[in-house]
Design a protein around this motif. Sequence first.
Motif, PDB file in Angstrom:
ATOM      1  N   THR A 182     -16.320  19.652  24.185  1.00  0.00           N
ATOM      2  CA  THR A 182     -15.964  21.058  24.338  1.00  0.00           C
ATOM      3  C   THR A 182     -14.560  21.323  23.788  1.00  0.00           C
ATOM      4  O   THR A 182     -14.314  22.357  23.171  1.00  0.00           O
ATOM      5  CB  THR A 182     -16.065  21.482  25.817  1.00  0.00           C
ATOM      6  N   PHE A 183     -13.646  20.401  23.994  1.00  0.00           N
ATOM      7  CA  PHE A 183     -12.302  20.561  23.428  1.00  0.00           C
ATOM      8  C   PHE A 183     -12.324  20.489  21.908  1.00  0.00           C
ATOM      9  O   PHE A 183     -11.461  21.065  21.242  1.00  0.00           O
ATOM     10  CB  PHE A 183     -11.331  19.528  24.003  1.00  0.00           C
ATOM     11  N   SER A 184     -13.310  19.817  21.323  1.00  0.00           N
ATOM     12  CA  SER A 184     -13.371  19.683  19.865  1.00  0.00           C
ATOM     13  C   SER A 184     -13.701  21.000  19.174  1.00  0.00           C
ATOM     14  O   SER A 184     -13.474  21.135  17.974  1.00  0.00           O
ATOM     15  CB  SER A 184     -14.379  18.612  19.465  1.00  0.00           C
ATOM     16  N   ILE A 185     -14.235  21.983  19.897  1.00  0.00           N
ATOM     17  CA  ILE A 185     -14.585  23.271  19.279  1.00  0.00           C
ATOM     18  C   ILE A 185     -13.539  24.347  19.553  1.00  0.00           C
ATOM     19  O   ILE A 185     -13.773  25.524  19.297  1.00  0.00           O
ATOM     20  CB  ILE A 185     -15.984  23.746  19.728  1.00  0.00           C
ATOM     21  N   ARG A 186     -12.378  23.936  20.048  1.00  0.00           N
ATOM     22  CA  ARG A 186     -11.309  24.900  20.324  1.00  0.00           C
ATOM     23  C   ARG A 186     -10.874  25.577  19.021  1.00  0.00           C
ATOM     24  O   ARG A 186     -10.570  24.903  18.036  1.00  0.00           O
ATOM     25  CB  ARG A 186     -10.128  24.195  20.964  1.00  0.00           C
ATOM     26  N   PRO A 187     -10.815  26.922  19.012  1.00  0.00           N
ATOM     27  CA  PRO A 187     -10.377  27.633  17.799  1.00  0.00           C
ATOM     28  C   PRO A 187      -8.916  27.313  17.475  1.00  0.00           C
ATOM     29  O   PRO A 187      -8.098  27.114  18.367  1.00  0.00           O
ATOM     30  CB  PRO A 187     -10.531  29.103  18.160  1.00  0.00           C
ATOM     31  N   VAL A 188      -8.629  27.275  16.192  1.00  0.00           N
ATOM     32  CA  VAL A 188      -7.282  26.975  15.720  1.00  0.00           C
ATOM     33  C   VAL A 188      -6.760  28.177  14.948  1.00  0.00           C
ATOM     34  O   VAL A 188      -7.454  28.723  14.095  1.00  0.00           O
ATOM     35  CB  VAL A 188      -7.285  25.729  14.807  1.00  0.00           C
ATOM     36  N   ARG A 189      -5.527  28.563  15.260  1.00  0.00           N
ATOM     37  CA  ARG A 189      -4.886  29.659  14.522  1.00  0.00           C
ATOM     38  C   ARG A 189      -4.367  29.111  13.198  1.00  0.00           C
ATOM     39  O   ARG A 189      -3.589  28.179  13.171  1.00  0.00           O
ATOM     40  CB  ARG A 189      -3.733  30.246  15.326  1.00  0.00           C
ATOM     41  N   THR A 190      -4.806  29.757  12.108  1.00  0.00           N
ATOM     42  CA  THR A 190      -4.336  29.337  10.798  1.00  0.00           C
ATOM     43  C   THR A 190      -3.218  30.232  10.288  1.00  0.00           C
ATOM     44  O   THR A 190      -2.328  29.780   9.597  1.00  0.00           O
ATOM     45  CB  THR A 190      -5.483  29.314   9.776  1.00  0.00           C
ATOM     46  N   ASN A 191      -3.274  31.522  10.606  1.00  0.00           N
ATOM     47  CA  ASN A 191      -2.207  32.448  10.255  1.00  0.00           C
ATOM     48  C   ASN A 191      -2.233  33.626  11.216  1.00  0.00           C
ATOM     49  O   ASN A 191      -3.183  33.809  11.967  1.00  0.00           O
ATOM     50  CB  ASN A 191      -2.321  32.903   8.792  1.00  0.00           C
ATOM     51  N   GLU A 192      -1.221  34.426  11.186  1.00  0.00           N
ATOM     52  CA  GLU A 192      -1.125  35.548  12.129  1.00  0.00           C
ATOM     53  C   GLU A 192      -2.105  36.670  11.800  1.00  0.00           C
ATOM     54  O   GLU A 192      -2.405  37.488  12.651  1.00  0.00           O
ATOM     55  CB  GLU A 192       0.314  36.084  12.164  1.00  0.00           C
ATOM     56  N   ALA A 193      -2.612  36.713  10.578  1.00  0.00           N
ATOM     57  CA  ALA A 193      -3.564  37.765  10.210  1.00  0.00           C
ATOM     58  C   ALA A 193      -4.856  37.644  11.005  1.00  0.00           C
ATOM     59  O   ALA A 193      -5.530  38.637  11.265  1.00  0.00           O
ATOM     60  CB  ALA A 193      -3.858  37.710   8.714  1.00  0.00           C
ATOM     61  N   ASP A 194      -5.195  36.425  11.411  1.00  0.00           N
ATOM     62  CA  ASP A 194      -6.427  36.188  12.165  1.00  0.00           C
ATOM     63  C   ASP A 194      -6.225  36.272  13.666  1.00  0.00           C
ATOM     64  O   ASP A 194      -7.140  35.980  14.421  1.00  0.00           O
ATOM     65  CB  ASP A 194      -6.972  34.789  11.858  1.00  0.00           C
ATOM     66  N   SER A 195      -5.048  36.663  14.120  1.00  0.00           N
ATOM     67  CA  SER A 195      -4.716  36.506  15.539  1.00  0.00           C
ATOM     68  C   SER A 195      -5.672  37.245  16.473  1.00  0.00           C
ATOM     69  O   SER A 195      -6.028  36.720  17.512  1.00  0.00           O
ATOM     70  CB  SER A 195      -3.271  36.926  15.808  1.00  0.00           C
ATOM     71  N   ASP A 196      -6.122  38.463  16.109  1.00  0.00           N
ATOM     72  CA  ASP A 196      -7.057  39.185  16.984  1.00  0.00           C
ATOM     73  C   ASP A 196      -8.407  38.480  17.052  1.00  0.00           C
ATOM     74  O   ASP A 196      -8.989  38.327  18.119  1.00  0.00           O
ATOM     75  CB  ASP A 196      -7.245  40.623  16.507  1.00  0.00           C
ATOM     76  N   ASN A 197      -8.894  38.055  15.896  1.00  0.00           N
ATOM     77  CA  ASN A 197     -10.175  37.353  15.852  1.00  0.00           C
ATOM     78  C   ASN A 197     -10.097  36.022  16.593  1.00  0.00           C
ATOM     79  O   ASN A 197     -10.988  35.673  17.366  1.00  0.00           O
ATOM     80  CB  ASN A 197     -10.601  37.134  14.399  1.00  0.00           C
ATOM     81  N   VAL A 198      -9.018  35.274  16.375  1.00  0.00           N
ATOM     82  CA  VAL A 198      -8.863  33.979  17.030  1.00  0.00           C
ATOM     83  C   VAL A 198      -8.668  34.165  18.531  1.00  0.00           C
ATOM     84  O   VAL A 198      -9.185  33.373  19.326  1.00  0.00           O
ATOM     85  CB  VAL A 198      -7.707  33.163  16.400  1.00  0.00           C
ATOM     86  N   ALA A 199      -7.971  35.223  18.944  1.00  0.00           N
ATOM     87  CA  ALA A 199      -7.796  35.484  20.377  1.00  0.00           C
ATOM     88  C   ALA A 199      -9.151  35.706  21.044  1.00  0.00           C
ATOM     89  O   ALA A 199      -9.403  35.198  22.140  1.00  0.00           O
ATOM     90  CB  ALA A 199      -6.880  36.687  20.597  1.00  0.00           C
ATOM     91  N   ALA A 200     -10.043  36.421  20.388  1.00  0.00           N
ATOM     92  CA  ALA A 200     -11.392  36.635  20.926  1.00  0.00           C
ATOM     93  C   ALA A 200     -12.154  35.314  20.976  1.00  0.00           C
ATOM     94  O   ALA A 200     -12.841  35.011  21.957  1.00  0.00           O
ATOM     95  CB  ALA A 200     -12.141  37.667  20.093  1.00  0.00           C
ATOM     96  N   LEU A 201     -12.027  34.513  19.904  1.00  0.00           N
ATOM     97  CA  LEU A 201     -12.691  33.207  19.892  1.00  0.00           C
ATOM     98  C   LEU A 201     -12.135  32.298  20.987  1.00  0.00           C
ATOM     99  O   LEU A 201     -12.887  31.552  21.618  1.00  0.00           O
ATOM    100  CB  LEU A 201     -12.527  32.532  18.525  1.00  0.00           C
ATOM    101  N   GLU A 202     -10.827  32.362  21.218  1.00  0.00           N
ATOM    102  CA  GLU A 202     -10.223  31.545  22.277  1.00  0.00           C
ATOM    103  C   GLU A 202     -10.737  31.957  23.654  1.00  0.00           C
ATOM    104  O   GLU A 202     -11.009  31.103  24.492  1.00  0.00           O
ATOM    105  CB  GLU A 202      -8.698  31.651  22.237  1.00  0.00           C
TER     106      GLU A 202
END
Length: 127
Positions: free
Chosen positions: A16-36
């Motif tokens: 489960t920890f292996s599928i943790r979303p990773v932030r690549t840049n700040e442009a994706d922050s809203d999408n990554v926040a939802a994935l997190e």
Amino acid sequence: MFIALLAHTFVGTRETFSIRPVRTNEADSDNVAALERNWIQALCAFQLVTVDLSALSLLLFALGATEWIPARRQVTLAVSALLMLWGVAWLIQLIALRRPARDYLLLGQWLLCFVCAALLCWGTQSL
């Protein structure tokens, strides 16, 4: 059930920890926040199942090794029914997600639930 608990605790948590979303840049922050948030929800739900497996393992041990529970047959049948429902729910999800036949074996927790439910029902014959 105890082996399933150990696998769930150690292997499953690592997976489960292996599928943790990773932030690549700040442009994706809203999408990554939802994935997190979705990932955290999945991780927390996963740990709830770990608690259920722990409780079931302890309850089954208490039923089999002690005389602590007077209504052993009824409790055993209730646990069997719960395991059967878990197996059915697992299968329904695989069917609803239209998983290939291979996944039915690779994600075979439904089979563990059915086997344990059947063994518990069989065991009530001697209670």
